[in-house]
Design a protein around this motif. Sequence first.
Motif, PDB file in Angstrom:
ATOM      1  N   THR A 152       0.818  -1.212   0.000  1.00 47.85           N
ATOM      2  CA  THR A 152       0.000   0.000   0.000  1.00 47.85           C
ATOM      3  C   THR A 152       0.851   1.261   0.000  1.00 47.85           C
ATOM      4  O   THR A 152       0.419   2.309  -0.477  1.00 47.85           O
ATOM      5  CB  THR A 152      -0.925   0.037   1.231  1.00 47.85           C
ATOM      6  N   ASN A 153       2.069   1.171   0.529  1.00 46.18           N
ATOM      7  CA  ASN A 153       2.987   2.312   0.576  1.00 46.18           C
ATOM      8  C   ASN A 153       4.403   1.748   0.585  1.00 46.18           C
ATOM      9  O   ASN A 153       4.828   1.131   1.556  1.00 46.18           O
ATOM     10  CB  ASN A 153       2.735   3.143   1.842  1.00 46.18           C
ATOM     11  N   ASP A 154       5.119   1.945  -0.524  1.00 47.41           N
ATOM     12  CA  ASP A 154       6.445   1.325  -0.662  1.00 47.41           C
ATOM     13  C   ASP A 154       7.594   2.240  -0.263  1.00 47.41           C
ATOM     14  O   ASP A 154       8.763   1.924  -0.512  1.00 47.41           O
ATOM     15  CB  ASP A 154       6.649   0.837  -2.096  1.00 47.41           C
ATOM     16  N   ALA A 155       7.293   3.366   0.378  1.00 46.85           N
ATOM     17  CA  ALA A 155       8.338   4.351   0.677  1.00 46.85           C
ATOM     18  C   ALA A 155       9.446   3.760   1.545  1.00 46.85           C
ATOM     19  O   ALA A 155      10.636   3.980   1.287  1.00 46.85           O
ATOM     20  CB  ALA A 155       7.721   5.574   1.356  1.00 46.85           C
ATOM     21  N   HIS A 156       9.075   3.010   2.572  1.00 47.31           N
ATOM     22  CA  HIS A 156      10.089   2.448   3.469  1.00 47.31           C
ATOM     23  C   HIS A 156      10.943   1.398   2.750  1.00 47.31           C
ATOM     24  O   HIS A 156      12.166   1.346   2.942  1.00 47.31           O
ATOM     25  CB  HIS A 156       9.430   1.836   4.705  1.00 47.31           C
ATOM     26  N   GLU A 157      10.323   0.556   1.944  1.00 49.82           N
ATOM     27  CA  GLU A 157      11.104  -0.450   1.213  1.00 49.82           C
ATOM     28  C   GLU A 157      12.049   0.210   0.209  1.00 49.82           C
ATOM     29  O   GLU A 157      13.190  -0.225   0.046  1.00 49.82           O
ATOM     30  CB  GLU A 157      10.179  -1.446   0.508  1.00 49.82           C
ATOM     31  N   ARG A 158      11.561   1.235  -0.479  1.00 49.72           N
ATOM     32  CA  ARG A 158      12.415   1.915  -1.455  1.00 49.72           C
ATOM     33  C   ARG A 158      13.615   2.553  -0.763  1.00 49.72           C
ATOM     34  O   ARG A 158      14.751   2.455  -1.239  1.00 49.72           O
ATOM     35  CB  ARG A 158      11.613   2.998  -2.192  1.00 49.72           C
ATOM     36  N   ARG A 159      13.374   3.205   0.359  1.00 50.71           N
ATOM     37  CA  ARG A 159      14.478   3.835   1.095  1.00 50.71           C
ATOM     38  C   ARG A 159      15.427   2.768   1.645  1.00 50.71           C
ATOM     39  O   ARG A 159      16.661   2.938   1.592  1.00 50.71           O
ATOM     40  CB  ARG A 159      13.921   4.683   2.240  1.00 50.71           C
ATOM     41  N   ALA A 160      14.875   1.660   2.127  1.00 50.23           N
ATOM     42  CA  ALA A 160      15.728   0.573   2.614  1.00 50.23           C
ATOM     43  C   ALA A 160      16.599   0.035   1.488  1.00 50.23           C
ATOM     44  O   ALA A 160      17.787  -0.259   1.692  1.00 50.23           O
ATOM     45  CB  ALA A 160      14.875  -0.542   3.199  1.00 50.23           C
ATOM     46  N   GLY A 161      16.044  -0.070   0.289  1.00 47.09           N
ATOM     47  CA  GLY A 161      16.822  -0.532  -0.854  1.00 47.09           C
ATOM     48  C   GLY A 161      17.991   0.383  -1.158  1.00 47.09           C
ATOM     49  O   GLY A 161      19.098  -0.083  -1.472  1.00 47.09           O
ATOM     50  N   GLU A 162      17.764   1.696  -1.063  1.00 42.37           N
ATOM     51  CA  GLU A 162      18.850   2.656  -1.303  1.00 42.37           C
ATOM     52  C   GLU A 162      19.971   2.486  -0.281  1.00 42.37           C
ATOM     53  O   GLU A 162      21.166   2.493  -0.637  1.00 42.37           O
ATOM     54  CB  GLU A 162      18.293   4.083  -1.240  1.00 42.37           C
TER      55      GLU A 162
END
Length: 677
Positions: free
Chosen positions: A165-175
């Motif tokens: 529903t909100n991928d912001a945390h996963e995207r930041r974790a990936g970075e």
Amino acid sequence: MQHRLAVDIGGTFTDLVLETPGRSFSHKLLTTPDAPERAVIEGTRVLLGSAGVEPASVALVLHGTTLATNALIERKGAKTALITTEGFRDSVEIAYEHRFAQYDLTMERPAPLTPRALRYTVPERIAADGGVLLELDEAALRAVCAQARADGVTAIAVCFLHSFTNDAHERRAGEIIQQELPDVSLSLSCEVCPEVREYDRASTTIANAYVRPLMDGYLAGIEEGLRGLGVGAPVLMMMSSGGLCTVEAARRFPVRLVESGPAGGAILARHVAAQNALDRVLAFDMGGTTAKLTLIDHGKFHMARSFEVARAYRFVQGSGLPIRIPVIELVEIGAGGGSIARRDTMGRIQIGPDSAGSKPGPACYGLGGTMPTVTDADLLLGRLDPNLFAGGTMKLDPGASAQAFAAMGDNAPLGVAEIVDETMASAARVHAVENGEDTAGRTMIAFGGAAPLHAARLAQKLGIRRVLVPRGAGVGSAHGFLQAPIGFEVVRTRYTRLDALDASALEAMFAEMRAEAEEVVLQAAPREGLAETRTAFMRYRGQGHEIAVPITGPIGGQALHDAFVAAYRGVFGRAIPGLQPEVMTWALSLSRPVAEPAVLVELPAAEPPAHEHERDLTDPATGRTDAAAIHVRDALPPGATLRGPALIIEDETTTVVPAGWSARINAAEQILLEILP
């Protein structure tokens, strides 16, 4: 002159098909499990040489492989870690909290691909509606990266709660992970499987991470090996959904390749069905390790959203690791030519699920195998000519087969053949019922090295009176790759009540999904002529699972309601009054369609050329042994019609025509078997 090469790596054989203008060439050789690319390169060299084709003139290579599947089954992937939300490290071990074998006191669940010591957690929390309850603790994540480095991790899967529903945390974790661990292969659940259901999403992402380094190296090796032969053509990979994608997409999402071989066979069956104007078909694919059965109705596959791999109890539903990707729905059982036969403690014949594979292989191969297999039984029943197997390049040893069966009794080969056919028939009946269908009255399309040997008897058991064996059936999946469309599917979970549907927001979501699909498809196909298909996965409120509902027009609450009711009635025979439907997940598929083949013209019957040889053939339906005429398929012209008992032999397989059946070669050189009136 341009040519296309299709390669399918199976558990026992590696199949290759070279398509040239006006003709195709094929080659079949044993798979090299220690280095699968070795058989591909060797087979390509032999095939190009026998066809007289220069490597540089190959314009395209199409490839399907079992490597990802085998890595998951054999646990030979990368050392993989899971990074998840604090408090959820054990969700992949808790799984569904059910017993798949209710009365087995020693039941064991499949172990997760990531051991508990490599399941790390970080503080963060996204709510079910996408709101941020707790910000990502970046310092804790960097500490986890340091621990992963110390643990020797080579692949990481990130799966945070509600990231679909909100991928912001996963995207930041990936970075951050890429900064801290630039050499580690990374898979994010918001890219691999952005769908509801936490365990399935995590399992899929972990599986993708687990096989990604292996597949990346393998695909690089394939491309390098082909270049070494002089084949500089681009390589497209077959996906389990029935579409082709680029190598770059396959390296990013290798989990989508897990069922690539069976998908190719299903595509071949659909192509043959269209050529013969058949609306209801049962595709039957039997190779060296497994048998697969697929329903095709009105030119469409039954599609599924998930399947299982690496089952602790092979072929027992619920005992494996769930993989949530688009896949052609089929039933798979351990009934291949290499399946090992034995008697249990009660003296009953049991077959599989273990297979002799390519090494050591069935006893008759003379490669070290000593256990009796289905292929050994077929040889002893007269279904195979020991001197003409694999075009005469591989002599079979009936004495070795007889010795392997000696301990099982005189009628064991007949019993094995009958039991393996009944096992497949039972699986087909259950599969049909589960899809609200029936097998009777369908036409069977049989392909794979062992399917034409068993097709007629299996058809009898299922109430089927017509069987089609395509040209090159022994390498059927590779032929199917040549008919597959270039395509890619994108999925999003977005819970939607029909009474609160926001059409403009959904159109914006579909626009984003199309852009993501285009990133893959446009690498291999022009923009012109692309076909977009939209699907809503819906259920009645309170239900636990969804059904697929095609979206054929503008998105609207009433239109979706009506489409869902029609689809629900199609599956279950009725709708439920008074309950309201809801949408859980949306899918968009983008592909470049393949032109439908022309319907074949029926030819008048003609006498076949006189046969020169006969062979004793035992019919399991009657137990009788009669002399069967041996015909070489290449010597049978279109229109040729013959009666059983007979064997029609080609390099990659043999078609058994039992007594009471006729065989006719149609305009596409396919063998049409029919029960005589």
